[in-house]
Design an enzyme around this catalytic site. Structure first.
Site, PDB file in Angstrom:
ATOM      1  CG  HIS A 134      -1.962  -1.028   1.256  1.00 37.53           C
ATOM      2  ND1 HIS A 134      -2.845  -1.234   0.220  1.00 37.53           N
ATOM      3  CD2 HIS A 134      -2.263  -1.963   2.201  1.00 37.53           C
ATOM      4  CE1 HIS A 134      -3.655  -2.241   0.525  1.00 37.53           C
ATOM      5  NE2 HIS A 134      -3.315  -2.703   1.723  1.00 37.53           N
ATOM      6  CG  ASP A 169      -3.308  -8.524   1.135  1.00 37.15           C
ATOM      7  OD1 ASP A 169      -4.306  -7.909   1.545  1.00 37.15           O
ATOM      8  OD2 ASP A 169      -2.292  -8.707   1.833  1.00 37.15           O
TER       9      ASP A 169
END
Length: 381
Positions: A134, A169
């Protein structure tokens, strides 16, 4: 070439996000302990190598100098006015002693993995402290301070390799997608819980890349309660045809296990067994593999899933019962779990049917929006 490498360091024991934070550094030591108990750290054709922190010059390949200076300062407990502008502070990305050093070490491990594969010194490398997908160039995001996945891909690109990034994920791999959104040399694929239900709120099928990268960003959002059967059907309908059309030299796989049905932060319903099957399919598609860790906030799931993944990378079948030494050591984390895999659970049809219908709609959109751009074939073609 069959050689594999596991990248690991005990140095992570020194670092801690804080007692209330869901990302627990001890998950890394727990994972290595289970691998060791199964004998997976002493394989004849495998090697365990420690990472070294990535130098700042390497970090600047993606991150801004200003952000790196701020992160370094807060990591050393220096006061930084308005640190929140860089995504730092209470909440997802707390300031804690060594946050820069821990992140640079993870980056060093992922870059090491990429270099070993690029130089032909290993066919498959697993840097399971990485996968912090991220982080953005100028800010921390979603528990991630530095983006090791981007840096690993950039290392592979410096060797002229064509890279497919596959992210399983539960959270959309937004930082990696953003880094290569205009590139035709890096294909990014993310399967994740739909963005209107889960952080970071992105990853719709309409996000397909821009400019030269149009068609090279592939997103498969999924409904809550997506189980193994729904997930694997959706994976098979999208990931293999897209990768085969792209023809990568190497696959970088982010193997987050927070899509597990007991993960406290997400709403998917996978098992360790379903996760392992997805890894098996990625391995079949990867000429060479750089594997990274990722999310996972039920620590027993993390240890079991990443141990299963490392066994698959070495083509080893593990006994289903967890080694007794590990059960004793990891008792506070395991609860009643005593097997590598999970007992079957049948979800109510009222939960599974919407998940399957949602997945089928996303697949149909991808076949319309992305497959023609890549020249990918649907399973029926």
């Amino acid at each position: 070439m069959k050689r594999t490498v596991l990248v690991h360091s005990d140095a992570y024991k020194r670092f801690d996000y804080g007692p209330e934070h869901p990302l627990r550094m001890e998950r890394l030591g727990l994972t290595y302990a289970l691998m060791d108990a199964y004998g997976l750290t002493r394989l004849p054709d495998a090697e365990v190598l420690p990472p070294v922190p990535a130098p700042e010059a390497a970090l600047r390949e993606f991150h801004t100098e200003e952000y790196l200076a701020v992160l370094r300062a807060v990591s050393a407990s220096e006061a930084v006015p308005a640190a929140y502008r860089y995504g730092l502070g209470p909440g997802d990305n707390p300031i804690w002693p060594g946050c820069y050093e821990a992140s640079a070490l993870a980056c060093g491990g992922s870059i090491l993995a990429a270099e070993l594969v690029a130089r032909g010194e290993a066919a498959r490398v697993f840097a399971f402290a990485g996968g912090l997908h991220h982080a953005m160039p100028d800010r921390a995001s979603g528990f991630c301070y530095l983006n090791d996945a981007v840096l690993a891909i950039l290392a592979l690109r410096r060797h002229g390799l064509r890279v497919a990034y596959v992210d399983i994920d539960a959270h959309h791999g937004d930082g990696v997608q953003a880094a290569f959104y205009r590139s035709a040399d890096v294909l990014t694929i993310s399967t994740h819980e739909r963005g209107d239900r889960l952080f970071p709120g992105t990853g719709s099928v309409e996000e397909i890349g821009e400019g030269e990268g149009r068609g090279f960003a592939v997103n498969l959002p999924l409904n809550p309660y997506t189980d193994d059967a729904v997930y694997l059907d959706a994976f098979e309908a999208v990931v293999p045809p897209v990768i085969r059309a792209f023809r990568p030299d190497v696959v970088v796989a982010q193997l987050g296990i927070d899509g597990h049905r007991t993960d406290p932060l997400t709403h998917l319903a996978l098992s360790v067994d379903g996760f392992a099957e997805a890894v098996r399919r990625i391995l079949a598609l990867a000429p060479r593999l750089v594997a990274l860790g990722g999310g996972g906030y039920d620590l027993a799931n993390v240890a079991r899933a990443w141990t299963a993944a490392w066994a698959l990378m070495n083509e080893i079948d593990l006994p289903p019962a967890l080694p007794p030494t590990f059960v004793t050591e990891a008792a506070p984390y395991l609860g009643a779990r005593r097997t590598l895999g999970d007992a079957p659970v049948v979800l109510p049809v009222e939960a599974v049917r919407p998940a399957r219908e949602f997945a089928e709609r996303q697949i149909a959109q991808l076949h319309r929006l992305v497959f023609p751009l890549l020249g990918a074939r649907t399973s029926g073609a």
